[in-house]
Motif scaffolding. Structure first.
Motif, PDB file in Angstrom:
ATOM      1  N   PHE A  88      55.789-132.602  -8.927  1.00 37.55           N
ATOM      2  CA  PHE A  88      56.498-131.508  -9.525  1.00 37.55           C
ATOM      3  C   PHE A  88      57.208-132.190 -10.897  1.00 37.55           C
ATOM      4  O   PHE A  88      57.346-131.422 -11.876  1.00 37.55           O
ATOM      5  CB  PHE A  88      57.554-131.000  -8.562  1.00 37.55           C
ATOM      6  CG  PHE A  88      58.821-131.915  -8.544  1.00 37.55           C
ATOM      7  CD1 PHE A  88      58.789-132.689  -7.514  1.00 37.55           C
ATOM      8  CD2 PHE A  88      59.899-131.799  -9.157  1.00 37.55           C
ATOM      9  CE1 PHE A  88      59.923-133.640  -7.251  1.00 37.55           C
ATOM     10  CE2 PHE A  88      60.963-132.686  -9.280  1.00 37.55           C
ATOM     11  CZ  PHE A  88      61.055-133.428  -8.274  1.00 37.55           C
ATOM     12  N   ARG A 115      52.066-123.234 -13.586  1.00 38.07           N
ATOM     13  CA  ARG A 115      53.131-124.010 -12.865  1.00 38.07           C
ATOM     14  C   ARG A 115      52.774-123.822 -11.497  1.00 38.07           C
ATOM     15  O   ARG A 115      52.724-124.870 -10.638  1.00 38.07           O
ATOM     16  CB  ARG A 115      54.511-123.712 -13.303  1.00 38.07           C
ATOM     17  CG  ARG A 115      55.640-124.233 -12.248  1.00 38.07           C
ATOM     18  CD  ARG A 115      56.951-123.867 -12.580  1.00 38.07           C
ATOM     19  NE  ARG A 115      57.997-124.455 -11.594  1.00 38.07           N
ATOM     20  CZ  ARG A 115      58.316-123.806 -10.534  1.00 38.07           C
ATOM     21  NH1 ARG A 115      58.067-122.803 -10.461  1.00 38.07           N
ATOM     22  NH2 ARG A 115      59.109-124.525  -9.720  1.00 38.07           N
ATOM     23  N   LEU A 116      52.759-122.922 -10.949  1.00 40.48           N
ATOM     24  CA  LEU A 116      52.471-122.473  -9.312  1.00 40.48           C
ATOM     25  C   LEU A 116      51.222-123.120  -9.052  1.00 40.48           C
ATOM     26  O   LEU A 116      51.040-123.842  -8.100  1.00 40.48           O
ATOM     27  CB  LEU A 116      52.477-121.138  -9.093  1.00 40.48           C
ATOM     28  CG  LEU A 116      53.860-120.564  -8.853  1.00 40.48           C
ATOM     29  CD1 LEU A 116      53.664-119.013  -8.529  1.00 40.48           C
ATOM     30  CD2 LEU A 116      54.585-121.419  -7.741  1.00 40.48           C
ATOM     31  N   GLN A 144      52.015-134.926  -2.604  1.00 39.80           N
ATOM     32  CA  GLN A 144      53.213-135.235  -3.514  1.00 39.80           C
ATOM     33  C   GLN A 144      53.421-136.940  -3.377  1.00 39.80           C
ATOM     34  O   GLN A 144      54.196-137.232  -4.455  1.00 39.80           O
ATOM     35  CB  GLN A 144      54.525-134.614  -3.363  1.00 39.80           C
ATOM     36  CG  GLN A 144      54.241-133.103  -3.485  1.00 39.80           C
ATOM     37  CD  GLN A 144      54.438-132.902  -4.703  1.00 39.80           C
ATOM     38  OE1 GLN A 144      54.909-133.302  -5.636  1.00 39.80           O
ATOM     39  NE2 GLN A 144      53.313-131.613  -5.194  1.00 39.80           N
ATOM     40  N   LEU A 179      58.299-120.896  -1.239  1.00 43.34           N
ATOM     41  CA  LEU A 179      58.632-119.851  -2.103  1.00 43.34           C
ATOM     42  C   LEU A 179      59.140-118.727  -1.117  1.00 43.34           C
ATOM     43  O   LEU A 179      60.121-118.014  -1.160  1.00 43.34           O
ATOM     44  CB  LEU A 179      57.273-119.009  -2.482  1.00 43.34           C
ATOM     45  CG  LEU A 179      56.842-119.871  -3.936  1.00 43.34           C
ATOM     46  CD1 LEU A 179      55.710-119.201  -4.609  1.00 43.34           C
ATOM     47  CD2 LEU A 179      57.899-120.025  -5.004  1.00 43.34           C
ATOM     48  N   ILE A 224      58.651-128.453  -2.192  1.00 49.09           N
ATOM     49  CA  ILE A 224      56.954-128.776  -2.298  1.00 49.09           C
ATOM     50  C   ILE A 224      57.020-130.418  -2.399  1.00 49.09           C
ATOM     51  O   ILE A 224      56.034-130.656  -2.023  1.00 49.09           O
ATOM     52  CB  ILE A 224      57.076-128.310  -3.974  1.00 49.09           C
ATOM     53  CG1 ILE A 224      56.844-126.863  -3.602  1.00 49.09           C
ATOM     54  CG2 ILE A 224      55.765-128.727  -4.488  1.00 49.09           C
ATOM     55  CD1 ILE A 224      56.766-125.856  -4.922  1.00 49.09           C
ATOM     56  N   VAL A 257      53.213-124.241  -1.126  1.00 51.08           N
ATOM     57  CA  VAL A 257      54.058-123.560  -2.024  1.00 51.08           C
ATOM     58  C   VAL A 257      54.397-122.160  -1.508  1.00 51.08           C
ATOM     59  O   VAL A 257      55.359-121.971  -1.641  1.00 51.08           O
ATOM     60  CB  VAL A 257      52.937-123.361  -3.301  1.00 51.08           C
ATOM     61  CG1 VAL A 257      53.731-122.262  -4.116  1.00 51.08           C
ATOM     62  CG2 VAL A 257      52.842-124.626  -4.135  1.00 51.08           C
ATOM     63  N   ASP A 258      53.463-121.508  -0.630  1.00 56.38           N
ATOM     64  CA  ASP A 258      53.703-120.161  -0.067  1.00 56.38           C
ATOM     65  C   ASP A 258      54.953-120.339   0.754  1.00 56.38           C
ATOM     66  O   ASP A 258      55.947-119.704   0.736  1.00 56.38           O
ATOM     67  CB  ASP A 258      52.346-119.874   0.685  1.00 56.38           C
ATOM     68  CG  ASP A 258      51.375-119.377  -0.283  1.00 56.38           C
ATOM     69  OD1 ASP A 258      51.452-119.301  -1.431  1.00 56.38           O
ATOM     70  OD2 ASP A 258      50.228-119.269   0.131  1.00 56.38           O
ATOM     71  N   GLU A 282      63.366-125.571  -4.547  1.00 56.89           N
ATOM     72  CA  GLU A 282      61.835-125.239  -4.318  1.00 56.89           C
ATOM     73  C   GLU A 282      61.135-126.396  -4.652  1.00 56.89           C
ATOM     74  O   GLU A 282      60.259-126.973  -3.711  1.00 56.89           O
ATOM     75  CB  GLU A 282      61.449-124.277  -5.566  1.00 56.89           C
ATOM     76  CG  GLU A 282      60.861-122.926  -5.035  1.00 56.89           C
ATOM     77  CD  GLU A 282      60.827-121.984  -6.205  1.00 56.89           C
ATOM     78  OE1 GLU A 282      61.498-120.999  -6.186  1.00 56.89           O
ATOM     79  OE2 GLU A 282      59.896-122.267  -7.116  1.00 56.89           O
ATOM     80  N   LEU A 313      51.353-126.818  -8.725  1.00 51.85           N
ATOM     81  CA  LEU A 313      52.246-127.055  -7.620  1.00 51.85           C
ATOM     82  C   LEU A 313      51.214-127.245  -6.419  1.00 51.85           C
ATOM     83  O   LEU A 313      51.241-127.929  -5.667  1.00 51.85           O
ATOM     84  CB  LEU A 313      53.385-126.304  -7.687  1.00 51.85           C
ATOM     85  CG  LEU A 313      54.402-126.782  -8.571  1.00 51.85           C
ATOM     86  CD1 LEU A 313      55.713-125.817  -8.577  1.00 51.85           C
ATOM     87  CD2 LEU A 313      55.101-128.309  -8.450  1.00 51.85           C
ATOM     88  N   GLU A 314      50.622-125.982  -6.477  1.00 50.62           N
ATOM     89  CA  GLU A 314      49.883-125.963  -5.208  1.00 50.62           C
ATOM     90  C   GLU A 314      48.734-127.048  -5.104  1.00 50.62           C
ATOM     91  O   GLU A 314      48.290-127.042  -3.923  1.00 50.62           O
ATOM     92  CB  GLU A 314      49.039-124.422  -5.286  1.00 50.62           C
ATOM     93  CG  GLU A 314      49.994-123.260  -4.621  1.00 50.62           C
ATOM     94  CD  GLU A 314      48.961-122.082  -4.605  1.00 50.62           C
ATOM     95  OE1 GLU A 314      48.170-121.965  -5.341  1.00 50.62           O
ATOM     96  OE2 GLU A 314      49.603-121.045  -3.832  1.00 50.62           O
TER      97      GLU A 314
END
Lengths: 324, 473
Positions: B46, B36-37, B228, A67, A57, A63-64, A53, B40-41
């Motif tokens: 990370f 966390r999500l 990132q 996932l 990312i 993210v969507d 994951e 990350l979004e």
């Protein structure tokens, strides 16, 4: 033809291509790690999935999307009863391939009007490389035998007009500008008239960089587009959103709002020769439905390529599959 | 504004535990999965996310917190503290060195905003430190980069030193020193060409430039919308140049701002400034604590107080307050007040600085264009009408005339009159109110029936709760 065979045939065909060279850093930094990860893990557990994951990312794929992709992997591992982590390589590549390549019906060619002039509008936030991209597209079109005019629609940023003028001299294209601070819509209007007089085939229109959350600047852009559409039927024939490959998830927001205002026909992804993975391009395609048409792979004038999703995915995963 | 989406998601995650009298470790784990999500979004790197979640978990699960009073508030506090730490802890105050002239070198990727930032910095050093800056053009690469810098220099009335694109760095740097002396400039800002962090030749060149320059400050200029890759960029630039700070640009976009949270962690050097617009005064000092509070929706009263005191004359303000209290408030005052607000920046931006107001901005659908609309309406009134708003209330033909004159509809005039009345009332109420009774989590509660549009910032700005705000814990 299986995935592996497809990859091998690609490899033979494209090994020497710039694409691969341009994306070397990208591959080296992320997707080699996928290799290491899958080779060093023998068992498949939650932690491995979480690591996968994070890898995706890291490529800014969103993210969507990630996932969803990893969810698919989890299910696949369960139903196919896969035990060995290295077997996941094929599953991952196959899934990427299925998602982004096989259902590819989008034409990434630039659309030209049946009768000249064609108008291409370049839009985007500040600093993504609109002006440079225009110069590169001009070179591309001139090599195809087109007569090109660069239109200095960025009347706001200091030096923007001259920047485009210098480029037009370097590529030997026509150039149209009014004074700094002019209304950009009126620049377009006059440029189109001038282009008709000079029998120009394609107008490449620069616009000032603007953040998509600035309402009045976006309205101004809407007006520019309307004026162009009024003067030339069916124009702009291309409205390209220029996106910096280092952009993160904000790229989605950019694409969504620019698309609302100017109905995008494609994305030009710039600066892909860095370590950025440009995964945002995949996210934009998946969620907004606007295809990437061009990629910038360097600072030189001819460092622009038509985007080929197969090449891109190949570029990302070549080593993963080759070694496997 | 930047961080909005991250802010929403984080607050949603925190709401899971809010108000719970008892917390279990599972509650924390569940919350942290969401945290966390959302990070990350927001493009937070990370690795940074990993460290962050680990540390919050460790602290939040500590005995003292789980078994203590108000565990959920304590956890939110932990998140706030860690977020502040991530952003750099204390504000890094810029102090010009005593030895003049000082040299600042800006570096970064193409398109990150170096040239514009150079101009903004010049203005900042002028205004805040009384320095006499000079801009030096070292971007010999990008067409018209020098011209851009010259235009900016002209706008600011700041000298720009350049030798065209063919000169050598050594000669420009040498001659710039002499030019600074003759211009009696005491702060030199060097604008370098954008380059990819992995372009070894160009990075080597930059390193040499730095060795020749020996700048007191070497700052990385980074686009806040970077994904990132921000980490890799910062890492490379820091490795080659040894940065002393960084500047985040384009924070006026709707970026979730992850780069901001990764940047400090990776380089260990402070974020000094942030760019908030295309205008040359849109540069602000970066305050980690305020930013952390803003991200968690706790508002940022300190910045608000700063803005008010910077832009509003205290005497004007006191006169206004008296008028408000006495109920003699008319459209002339209203106009004056609007202009004060306008000088401080966008209305929606200001409202977000108030604790608990973040949500309301969205609900109330604050539109910054409305200020302009109201201004045009008032401009279309006669002097008399502005002094005596009753005239308009009594006469529909006056209202029609104002509408025609401003190009709006009669309805707009009526709405303005209504809002104006509500505000007048609210102000009367407020002038009778004890500031200590304002509930920080719901500052609007005290203003029942008042327009949610304009008043609250006045209440704070008037100096009622001056410096009392802070983070409501």
């Amino acid at each position: 033809m299986g995935i592996r065979d497809w990859f091998r045939s690609k490899k033979r065909k494209h090994q020497a291509q710039k694409y691969r060279i341009g994306m070397e850093k990208t591959r080296a930094s992320v997707f080699n790690r996928l290799n290491d990860l899958l080779d060093s893990n023998t068992s498949i557990d939650d932690e491995l999935f979480e690591d996968i994951e994070e890898l995706f990312i890291m490529a800014d794929m969103g993210v969507d999307t990630v996932l969803d992709l990893v969810g698919h992997l989890r299910r696949h591992v369960k139903t196919k009863n896969i035990k060995d982590a290295s077997q996941l390589k094929d599953v991952i590549v196959e899934e990427m391939f299925r998602r982004y390549v096989r259902d590819e019906i989008v034409d990434t060619n630039l659309t030209l009007a049946e009768s000249a002039p064609s108008v291409f509008l370049f839009v985007g936030v500040n600093g993504v490389g609109k002006t440079t991209t225009i110069a590169k597209v001009a070179k591309l079109l001139q090599e195809e035998g087109k007569r090109v005019m660069l239109v200095a629609g960025d009347t706001y940023r200091a030096g923007a007009i001259n920047q485009l003028r210098v480029w037009s001299e370097r590529v030997g294209a026509e150039f149209f500008a009014k004074t700094a601070g002019s209304d950009p819509s009126s620049v377009m209007f006059d440029a189109i008239e001038e282009a008709r007089r000079q029998d120009v085939d394609v107008l490449l229109c620069d616009t000032a960089g603007r953040l998509h959350n600035k309402k009045n600047l976006m309205q101004e852009l809407g007006k520019i587009r309307r004026v162009i559409g009024r003067e030339v039927g069916g124009a702009p024939h291309e409205t390209l959103l220029v996106v910096d490959a280092t952009t993160g998830q904000n790229g989605l927001s950019q694409a969504r709002i620019f698309n609302d205002v100017t109905k995008l026909t494609g994305v030009a992804l710039t600066k892909l020769d860095g370590t950025a993975k440009g995964g945002i391009a995949l996210a934009i395609r998946e969620t907004i439905g606007v295809p990437v048409k061009l990629v910038g792979l360097g600072e030189k004038l001819d460092d622009l390529e038509y985007f080929d999703i197969e090449e891109y995915i190949y570029g990302l995963f070549a080593d993963v599959v080759d070694d496997g | 504004m930047a961080f909005d989406q991250l802010s929403d998601r984080l607050q949603m995650a925190l709401r899971r535990i809010r108000g719970k009298g008892r917390l279990t470790e599972d509650d924390i784990d569940e919350m942290m999965r969401e945290v966390r999500l959302s990070l990350l979004e927001a493009d937070v790197n990370f690795r940074v996310v990993k460290t962050f979640t680990r540390e919050v978990k460790e602290k939040a699960k500590g005995e003292r917190i789980l078994k203590g009073l108000n565990p959920s508030q304590q956890v939110v506090k932990v998140v706030h503290e860690e977020l502040q730490k991530l952003l750099g802890g204390e504000t890094s105050v810029f102090e010009p060195p005593s030895q003049k002239p000082m040299r600042i070198m800006l570096a970064g990727l193409q398109g990150s905003g170096k040239t514009t930032t150079a101009g903004k910095l010049a203005k900042f050093l002028q205004k805040e430190h009384g320095l006499k800056p000079m801009l030096v053009a070292l971007d010999l690469q990008r067409p018209a980069a020098i011209e851009q810098l010259q235009t900016i220099g002209r706008q600011l009335d700041v000298p720009v030193y350049q030798e065209g694109t063919q000169a050598s760095f050594a000669s420009i740097i040498d001659n710039a020193a002499a030019a600074a002396e003759s211009e009696s400039a005491d702060a030199l800002i060097f604008d370098t060409a954008g380059r990819l962090h992995i372009d070894e030749d160009l990075m080597e060149e930059l390193k040499r430039v730095k060795e020749m320059l020996e700048p007191e400050e070497t700052w990385l200029v980074l686009d806040a919308m970077t994904g990132q890759d921000a980490v890799s960029v910062a890492d490379h630039f820091h490795g080659s140049l040894g940065l002393t700070g960084s500047i985040l640009t384009k924070l006026d976009s709707d970026t979730r701002g992850g780069a901001a949270l990764s940047l400090r962690h990776v380089t260990g050097v402070p974020i000094k400034f942030m760019g908030l617009g295309e205008k040359l005064d849109a540069l602000e000092v970066f305050h980690p604590e305020r930013m952390a509070g803003r991200i968690l929706g706790m508002g940022d009263v300190m910045t608000l107080v700063d803005k008010v005191s910077e832009n509003v004359d205290e005497d004007d303000m006191m006169k206004m307050v008296e008028k408000m209290a006495s109920g003699k408030f008319n459209f002339d005052d209203y106009l004056k007040q609007l202009r004060m607000v306008k000088r401080m920046g966008s209305l929606s931006g200001l409202m977000k600085l108030i604790p608990g107001m973040n949500k309301m901005v969205k609900q109330a659908n604050v539109d910054d264009g409305q200020i302009e609309q109201v201004e045009t309406l008032i401009h279309s009134m006669t002097k008399q009408e502005r002094k005596k708003p009753e005239l308009l209330k009594k006469s529909s033909s006056r209202r029609r005339r104002v509408a025609r004159g401003s190009g709006r509809r009669v309805n707009d005039v009526n709405r303005l009159l209504q809002t104006f009345d509500q505000q007048k009332q609210a102000m009367k109420q407020m002038s009778n109110m004890d500031p200590s009774q304002i509930d920080p989590s719901n500052p609007m509660g005290a203003l029942k029936g008042a327009s949610a549009k304009k008043k609250p910032k006045k209440g704070k700005g008037k100096g009622k709760g001056k410096r009392k705000g802070g983070v409501p814990f």
